[in-house]
Scaffold this motif. Sequence first.
Motif, PDB file in Angstrom:
ATOM      1  N   LYS A  41       2.628   1.675  -3.491  1.00  0.00           N
ATOM      2  CA  LYS A  41       1.686   2.067  -4.541  1.00  0.00           C
ATOM      3  C   LYS A  41       1.204   3.507  -4.372  1.00  0.00           C
ATOM      4  O   LYS A  41       0.856   4.167  -5.355  1.00  0.00           O
ATOM      5  CB  LYS A  41       0.491   1.109  -4.557  1.00  0.00           C
ATOM      6  CG  LYS A  41       0.836  -0.296  -5.045  1.00  0.00           C
ATOM      7  CD  LYS A  41      -0.375  -1.215  -4.985  1.00  0.00           C
ATOM      8  CE  LYS A  41      -0.032  -2.615  -5.456  1.00  0.00           C
ATOM      9  NZ  LYS A  41      -1.193  -3.532  -5.376  1.00  0.00           N
ATOM     10  N   MET A  64       7.717  -2.243  -8.762  1.00  0.00           N
ATOM     11  CA  MET A  64       8.194  -1.945  -7.410  1.00  0.00           C
ATOM     12  C   MET A  64       9.688  -2.196  -7.342  1.00  0.00           C
ATOM     13  O   MET A  64      10.166  -3.236  -7.800  1.00  0.00           O
ATOM     14  CB  MET A  64       7.464  -2.808  -6.378  1.00  0.00           C
ATOM     15  CG  MET A  64       5.974  -2.568  -6.290  1.00  0.00           C
ATOM     16  SD  MET A  64       5.221  -3.590  -4.978  1.00  0.00           S
ATOM     17  CE  MET A  64       3.480  -3.153  -5.175  1.00  0.00           C
ATOM     18  N   THR A  81       0.829  -1.206   0.000  1.00  0.00           N
ATOM     19  CA  THR A  81       0.000   0.000   0.000  1.00  0.00           C
ATOM     20  C   THR A  81       0.864   1.256   0.000  1.00  0.00           C
ATOM     21  O   THR A  81       0.587   2.219  -0.737  1.00  0.00           O
ATOM     22  CB  THR A  81      -0.926   0.005   1.229  1.00  0.00           C
ATOM     23  OG1 THR A  81      -1.784  -1.149   1.183  1.00  0.00           O
ATOM     24  CG2 THR A  81      -1.780   1.256   1.257  1.00  0.00           C
ATOM     25  N   MET A 131       2.432  -7.027 -12.711  1.00  0.00           N
ATOM     26  CA  MET A 131       3.315  -6.306 -11.808  1.00  0.00           C
ATOM     27  C   MET A 131       4.733  -6.830 -11.964  1.00  0.00           C
ATOM     28  O   MET A 131       4.958  -8.037 -12.079  1.00  0.00           O
ATOM     29  CB  MET A 131       2.865  -6.466 -10.350  1.00  0.00           C
ATOM     30  CG  MET A 131       3.643  -5.641  -9.340  1.00  0.00           C
ATOM     31  SD  MET A 131       3.371  -3.858  -9.503  1.00  0.00           S
ATOM     32  CE  MET A 131       1.673  -3.738  -8.894  1.00  0.00           C
ATOM     33  N   ASP A 156       4.003   2.916 -12.039  1.00  0.00           N
ATOM     34  CA  ASP A 156       2.906   2.412 -11.235  1.00  0.00           C
ATOM     35  C   ASP A 156       2.865   0.894 -11.120  1.00  0.00           C
ATOM     36  O   ASP A 156       2.233   0.359 -10.200  1.00  0.00           O
ATOM     37  CB  ASP A 156       1.564   2.887 -11.816  1.00  0.00           C
ATOM     38  CG  ASP A 156       1.397   4.389 -11.712  1.00  0.00           C
ATOM     39  OD1 ASP A 156       1.989   4.987 -10.793  1.00  0.00           O
ATOM     40  OD2 ASP A 156       0.695   4.974 -12.564  1.00  0.00           O
ATOM     41  N   GLN A 157       3.494   0.181 -12.037  1.00  0.00           N
ATOM     42  CA  GLN A 157       3.426  -1.283 -12.038  1.00  0.00           C
ATOM     43  C   GLN A 157       4.802  -1.923 -11.900  1.00  0.00           C
ATOM     44  O   GLN A 157       5.013  -3.049 -12.330  1.00  0.00           O
ATOM     45  CB  GLN A 157       2.741  -1.778 -13.318  1.00  0.00           C
ATOM     46  CG  GLN A 157       1.253  -1.392 -13.394  1.00  0.00           C
ATOM     47  CD  GLN A 157       0.632  -1.823 -14.710  1.00  0.00           C
ATOM     48  OE1 GLN A 157       0.853  -1.201 -15.748  1.00  0.00           O
ATOM     49  NE2 GLN A 157      -0.129  -2.902 -14.654  1.00  0.00           N
ATOM     50  N   GLU A 169       0.474 -10.024  -4.385  1.00  0.00           N
ATOM     51  CA  GLU A 169      -0.175  -9.652  -5.646  1.00  0.00           C
ATOM     52  C   GLU A 169      -0.794 -10.856  -6.336  1.00  0.00           C
ATOM     53  O   GLU A 169      -1.943 -10.816  -6.781  1.00  0.00           O
ATOM     54  CB  GLU A 169       0.857  -8.996  -6.575  1.00  0.00           C
ATOM     55  CG  GLU A 169       1.306  -7.617  -6.151  1.00  0.00           C
ATOM     56  CD  GLU A 169       0.193  -6.584  -6.255  1.00  0.00           C
ATOM     57  OE1 GLU A 169      -0.592  -6.642  -7.229  1.00  0.00           O
ATOM     58  OE2 GLU A 169       0.095  -5.729  -5.362  1.00  0.00           O
TER      59      GLU A 169
END
Length: 489
Positions: free
Chosen positions: A120, A423, A117, A390, A420-421, A447
């Motif tokens: 993101k 990490m 969280t 992701m 955004d996709q 995920e």
Amino acid sequence: MRALLMRGLFICAIFVTVWILMVMYWRSTNRMPTSSEVVLYLLVLPVSFLFGLWLIRKMTVAVTASAAAGVAAAAVPQPDDVNPPAHDDKQERTWTLAILAGALRSPHGASPDELATALKSKEARLELDTELTDSNGFPVRTGRISDIDGDAVAEVIAAWLNSANMQIPAWTAEQLRALAMGSDVLVDLVSQALTHPYLIDYVNAGTTKRSSIELPVLQLLPVFPDSWPSDMRKTVASWFMHLIEQHGWPAEKILISPMMTSNRTEPLSLIDRLSVHSHRQSLPCFCLMIASESFIGEKSINQWDAAGQLLKGKGNTGQIPGEGAAGLLLADQNQATLMDVEFPAAIHRIAQGRREKSADANGQVSAELLSELAQDALLIADTTSDKITMLIADSDHRGSRMTELMGLSQRVFPELDFNDQCMKIAADCGAAGAVSSLTALALAHQEAAVNATFTLCTSNQDAFDRTAVVIGPFIKATFDTQATASHIH
């Protein structure tokens, strides 16, 4: 502290008891003891008695540990003890393990859900440390976790080591912080393992009936920092096993995984070796894998600074010191089916390779190898790039690693939004060694399991080694069926 006090009182009681008895004896016989008798009976005798008690206890501990090790070793057959069926390369590439649970501690959350969280939301920031400075006296940017109490865990472990007559290592501040985080993550994962449906029956059964209950051996696979000496690793592994037993898993069903002796310490490689070992030998797999690391301390900062490894100013050639812990509960198909957890995920075989040129060398960094490995990982998982929702990497913010990761995204996953996709664990949480890779896997499990999607995990922290693997929804058909006879009896 309490253990030391109790031990001191016991020693005093022995001396006082011997003295009282000898004085009473001399008074009853109406004789004055000689100087040699005073030394012999009031000093040598109680010391000899204490030494005898210590020796008996050491022998008892050694015999008990040997017996437990023998039981555990017999419970998990080694390759020479079995006659494994033959498998071809194509079949071996389809092997998978189940990730039943993930746990972590990070600067931005104490669980995979909290960290996901935060990442993101783009609100995960690494701040200047209020306690640590570089050689020029400037504050250092770190990935510090604020609520770690290394002193508290040191006291608890010291009491346990004293009770077991084991030597207390000379811990550094960073090692104690890593140990505190690792212990917390271990307890989180053990709580998941304790939901095994055979555990209650096994614990309640008599000794003679336990052999008929197919409770698996819980393998412990700790991934220790390279800087930790072997004796410290053994001590921490013993502490982790103690915690597992303390929380309710039977001692005779706990075993240090054979993978711990592997020369490879990269988590993705270790999991792959664990999968191959379990499948080739038709052995059950129920494994708790954990890594913890901390570079938040004066010793680490000074070492990084002297080596030119520390990020300074606005450059992107150094690294940000971080800390954390992460772990996974892994299982084969049979154990995963028995556990019936709400959100399992499947981890496929890895694709790995080695760069010809160091990523830390001068010049442009090519993403060709990492891209090829990603494509190979997709083939192994029998999926396509458009199914990946992701991309999760253990990458830090160094320009070489980011360039390589962006190149992979553009070549193989052009439909993914890199901001955004994707990490980047070490970039957002600070560099923490193997913890960054296991954290990436814990987030990938989150995920894939919760959102029923496919995730690609990559590792490119090392200067040469590169790894890619697909994490997807748990599907029973993706596993080889293992015979019931392969369970531990």
